[in-house]
Enzyme design. Sequence first.
Site, PDB file in Angstrom:
ATOM      1  N   ARG B  93       1.709  20.769   5.948  1.00  0.00           N
ATOM      2  CA  ARG B  93       0.407  20.674   5.293  1.00  0.00           C
ATOM      3  C   ARG B  93      -0.549  19.813   6.116  1.00  0.00           C
ATOM      4  NH1 ARG B  93      -2.406  16.947   4.294  1.00  0.00           N
ATOM      5  NH2 ARG B  93      -0.897  15.789   3.080  1.00  0.00           N
ATOM      6  N   PHE B 132      -7.973  15.051  15.257  1.00  0.00           N
ATOM      7  CA  PHE B 132      -9.160  14.355  14.768  1.00  0.00           C
ATOM      8  C   PHE B 132      -8.997  12.874  15.093  1.00  0.00           C
ATOM      9  CE2 PHE B 132     -11.269  12.130  11.166  1.00  0.00           C
ATOM     10  CZ  PHE B 132     -12.504  12.770  11.111  1.00  0.00           C
ATOM     11  N   GLY B 140      -8.697   0.986  10.718  1.00  0.00           N
ATOM     12  CA  GLY B 140      -8.163   2.040   9.867  1.00  0.00           C
ATOM     13  C   GLY B 140      -9.071   2.253   8.672  1.00  0.00           C
ATOM     14  N   LEU B 242     -13.271  13.759   6.072  1.00  0.00           N
ATOM     15  CA  LEU B 242     -12.125  13.180   5.370  1.00  0.00           C
ATOM     16  C   LEU B 242     -12.104  13.640   3.919  1.00  0.00           C
ATOM     17  CD1 LEU B 242     -12.032   9.526   6.730  1.00  0.00           C
ATOM     18  CD2 LEU B 242     -10.473  11.392   7.262  1.00  0.00           C
ATOM     19  N   ASN B 243     -13.278  13.780   3.361  1.00  0.00           N
ATOM     20  CA  ASN B 243     -13.373  14.269   1.990  1.00  0.00           C
ATOM     21  C   ASN B 243     -12.740  15.646   1.845  1.00  0.00           C
ATOM     22  OD1 ASN B 243     -14.347  12.818  -0.103  1.00  0.00           O
ATOM     23  ND2 ASN B 243     -16.261  13.940  -0.241  1.00  0.00           N
ATOM     24  N   GLN B 282      20.107  11.478 -22.241  1.00  0.00           N
ATOM     25  CA  GLN B 282      18.769  10.993 -22.594  1.00  0.00           C
ATOM     26  C   GLN B 282      18.055  10.318 -21.422  1.00  0.00           C
ATOM     27  OE1 GLN B 282      18.998   8.645 -26.153  1.00  0.00           O
ATOM     28  NE2 GLN B 282      19.553  10.393 -27.427  1.00  0.00           N
ATOM     29  N   GLY B 342      21.347  11.083  -7.592  1.00  0.00           N
ATOM     30  CA  GLY B 342      22.427  10.137  -7.344  1.00  0.00           C
ATOM     31  C   GLY B 342      22.627   9.920  -5.850  1.00  0.00           C
ATOM     32  N   GLU B 366      -5.565   8.902   5.266  1.00  0.00           N
ATOM     33  CA  GLU B 366      -6.741   9.564   4.675  1.00  0.00           C
ATOM     34  C   GLU B 366      -7.319   8.740   3.535  1.00  0.00           C
ATOM     35  OE1 GLU B 366      -8.087  12.469   5.585  1.00  0.00           O
ATOM     36  OE2 GLU B 366      -6.539  13.501   6.747  1.00  0.00           O
ATOM     37  N   PHE B 386     -15.500  -3.678  -1.459  1.00  0.00           N
ATOM     38  CA  PHE B 386     -14.797  -3.527  -0.179  1.00  0.00           C
ATOM     39  C   PHE B 386     -14.706  -4.858   0.546  1.00  0.00           C
ATOM     40  CE2 PHE B 386     -16.122   0.768  -1.077  1.00  0.00           C
ATOM     41  CZ  PHE B 386     -15.024   1.500  -0.689  1.00  0.00           C
TER      42      PHE B 386
END
Lengths: 262, 386
Positions: B93, B132, B140, B242-243, B282, B342, B366, B386
């Site tokens: 992806r 990119f 970053g 980026l959006n 449960q 497990g 991202e 920020f």
Amino acid sequence: MDIIVCVKRVPDVAEAEVDIDSSGRGIQLGTLGYVINEWDNFAVEAAVSLVEAHGGKVTAVTVGGEDDEDVLRRALAMGADEALHLTDPVFEGSDSFGIAGILSQAVADIPYDLLLTGAVSGDVGGGRVGPMLAAMAGIPHVCLATELSVEGSTARVRHEVEGGLERVVELDLPALVTVQTGMNEPRYVSVLGIRKAGRKPLRTAGTAEIGLDPDTVGPAAVRVRIDEMFLPPRGEGAEILAGNDEDTVAALVDRLRQQGGI
Amino acid sequence: MADFVGVDFYEMDEMLSDEQRLVRDTVRKFIQDKALPIIEDHQREGTFPISLLPVIAEMGLLGAHIPDYGAGMDALAYGLIMQELERGDTGIRSFASVQGGLCMYPIWRYGSDEQKDEWLPRMDAGEVIACFGLTEPDAGSDPSAMRTRAERDGDDWVLNGVKYWITNGTLAHLAVIWAMTDDGVRGFLVPTDTPGFTANQIKAKYSLRASDTAGLVMEGCRVPEALRLPLAEGLKAPLTCLNEARYGIAWGAIGAAMACYDEALRYAQVRVAFGRPIAGKQLIQEMLVECVSEITKAQLLCWRLALLKDEGKAHPAYISLAKRNNVAMARNTARMCREILGANGILDDYQTFRHMVNIESVYTYEGTHQIHTLIVGQKITGESAF
């Protein structure tokens, strides 16, 4: 060259656990996904690539309810030019003979050189509709094709015969060929193809439109009735090796050595 | 084992068009048939499954949402593609997100007609792989602190600097590089065979192993003005890209979560403890219910977001909310599913652990989880924190 390819949407039972339904005459559909019948996928690829090479038109046809339209959209996305959805409440519950009758009546109005179907379907696996349709349409047919090419008004077909043999035959067109898996490598549907498919003609027709006598289809016209369906009985002589991987692999190698497998 | 049929507790399939369903099912089958059989080998070797690229391109998945040059699919169909690709692996992806969302998109949006015609068809066909370059070793979350510079020199630009954490970096034929100029941030299309350009693979990764991650070094890298993106002015341009990618990530996270949940559910139904399948216990049921609840909520978020996006109303903060929520959801889901599996959950016979560690990257890339918190926070309070 114009090709009609018959496709069918089937429950995906290839790798699923299958159970018998409460009627005892079918399988529980429950959570099963639906897919294009695998053999039909090869038939669509064969049709589309023949028309890409020779020109002409591919028409995809299916018989079924509203949800079955998916399989036609998929064929259109793969490259078929038109689709015909044969749908009518009275079609439901037809047997192979009934389905072949519906198809033969419908294709009688469409010019074609070649009729393609999958060799069998992944749900019942009878392999009957293709040959019946050919007989009803009065055209030659060959089953289980593994190669198919066309030159002029002749189709050249390599197909499987009993005993692991294969044969190459020639048929005068129009003809019907049932396609075996592995004949080609069916293309993945592209998103662009899917977009284009939305703009291609998809026609629906029922008994009235194709001029079919409703008494020839549906449960009342069925000639083969299903009496019982059951899972294969658990076989004898099977041994399940228990333990961790190391032990089971060692035990398996042992067995194979003893039986002359390796 | 039966094929993956998705997770659809709220019968959302009904809300999809035939076209959207067909796109989803096609990518799902491709992942099942072609990606899953080879992905663990690539995970072990730390290589991107490049052999999948021709089919990914043939299916039109790279530029699926780019009008005119790609298939121009709607946002929902594009999202479903991202979901299914990440159901296979985050690396697959990520490749598609970078190629389509981060590289084809800026060329389409900010490029000249000549640039579009030159690059987009070949990128859509997978013949040109792109990366990119925005993030740097020391910049970053705050890209305005970038040190990469582009100096004008006659008809050329000369680039110097380092970009880091660059997906597709060593595979790429073309790098979309963002650099500071005297007039602010500008975007450049840098062919990777340009003298002075080098890409070095970052190998020692626990996460995103089936993905190519690299550091890019530009030393006196000279490109003509014709390779600058003429309409990209300021940091807003790369942030808009980026959006696009973040939107796809919000969907991709659902895919990763679905893969884990599906695996854990099947396992719980056959794994017997104290005389019966653990699905009938449960404590296990609670975890499975938690997973399916969160996946369903994430699906509804994305569904609405897709409609907003097609209407041009998807505010960046809406996308931040979905990325933030869905990736955190996938992270929690993967961990719970690992628990359900497990001890088997730590083996690569099962895919959950791979998704679990992949999601750590997605949680941070991202826009980190925290940065998205601040974007949404600013939107609702009007105060920048920020």
